[in-house]
Motif scaffolding. Structure first.
Motif, mmCIF file in Angstrom:
data_model
loop_
_atom_site.group_PDB
_atom_site.id
_atom_site.type_symbol
_atom_site.label_atom_id
_atom_site.label_comp_id
_atom_site.label_asym_id
_atom_site.label_seq_id
_atom_site.Cartn_x
_atom_site.Cartn_y
_atom_site.Cartn_z
ATOM 1 N N VAL A 97 -8.283 -0.354 2.577
ATOM 2 C CA VAL A 97 -7.022 -0.104 3.276
ATOM 3 C C VAL A 97 -6.460 -1.396 3.860
ATOM 4 N N VAL A 98 -7.315 -2.208 4.437
ATOM 5 C CA VAL A 98 -6.842 -3.445 5.064
ATOM 6 C C VAL A 98 -6.460 -4.489 4.024
ATOM 7 N N SER A 124 1.394 -14.831 0.975
ATOM 8 C CA SER A 124 0.896 -16.209 0.965
ATOM 9 C C SER A 124 -0.628 -16.219 1.027
ATOM 10 N N ALA A 125 -1.194 -17.343 0.670
ATOM 11 C CA ALA A 125 -2.655 -17.477 0.666
ATOM 12 C C ALA A 125 -3.230 -17.310 2.062
ATOM 13 N N VAL A 142 -6.352 -13.928 5.864
ATOM 14 C CA VAL A 142 -6.457 -13.174 7.121
ATOM 15 C C VAL A 142 -6.778 -11.708 6.835
ATOM 16 N N LEU A 143 -6.124 -11.114 5.850
ATOM 17 C CA LEU A 143 -6.377 -9.702 5.523
ATOM 18 C C LEU A 143 -7.804 -9.481 5.017
ATOM 19 N N GLY A 200 -13.073 -7.480 6.078
ATOM 20 C CA GLY A 200 -14.533 -7.645 6.089
ATOM 21 C C GLY A 200 -15.138 -7.402 7.457
ATOM 22 N N ALA A 201 -14.468 -7.909 8.487
ATOM 23 C CA ALA A 201 -14.966 -7.707 9.855
ATOM 24 C C ALA A 201 -14.906 -6.229 10.232
#
Length: 111
Positions: free
Chosen positions: A51-52, A62-63, A68-69, A74-75
């Protein structure tokens, strides 16, 4: 010893057999509960990660935003995995090992 926990050619008292079967049943229940906790936690973590990070696959980002996503996904997945395992095993620990009678004051289910 055969598969029922009885000693072949020997004697094992009724209380010992009942205790051995109960202990084995409890070990089996713990094993199943751990497997369920891990499988359900992996599923929840995978869904949360998807989902994230899903927008990174669908949208032209952008890279830096993709990074960040993926990091946030993962976190979040790691945190949800640990939380799910902990809550499933905590609830299992809180359940009584001997089922309670369905009616107060009754000692046997068929009474």
């Amino acid at each position: 010893m055969n598969n029922n926990g009885e000693i072949i050619g020997g004697y094992r008292g009724g209380a010992e057999v009942t205790h051995a079967r109960g202990a084995q049943a409890r070990r089996d229940a713990v094993t199943v509960e751990i497997g369920y906790a891990l499988a359900s936690a992996a599923f929840v973590a995978a869904v949360a990660f998807g989902v994230v990070t899903g927008p990174a696959l669908v949208l032209d980002l952008s890279a830096a935003v993709v990074h960040v996503l993926v990091t946030a996904g993962g976190a979040l997945a790691t945190a949800l995995f640990a939380l799910r395992v902990a809550t499933v095993l905590y609830r299992f620990r809180q359940e009584p090992s001997v089922p309670q009678p369905s009616q107060p004051g009754r000692t046997r289910p068929d009474s």
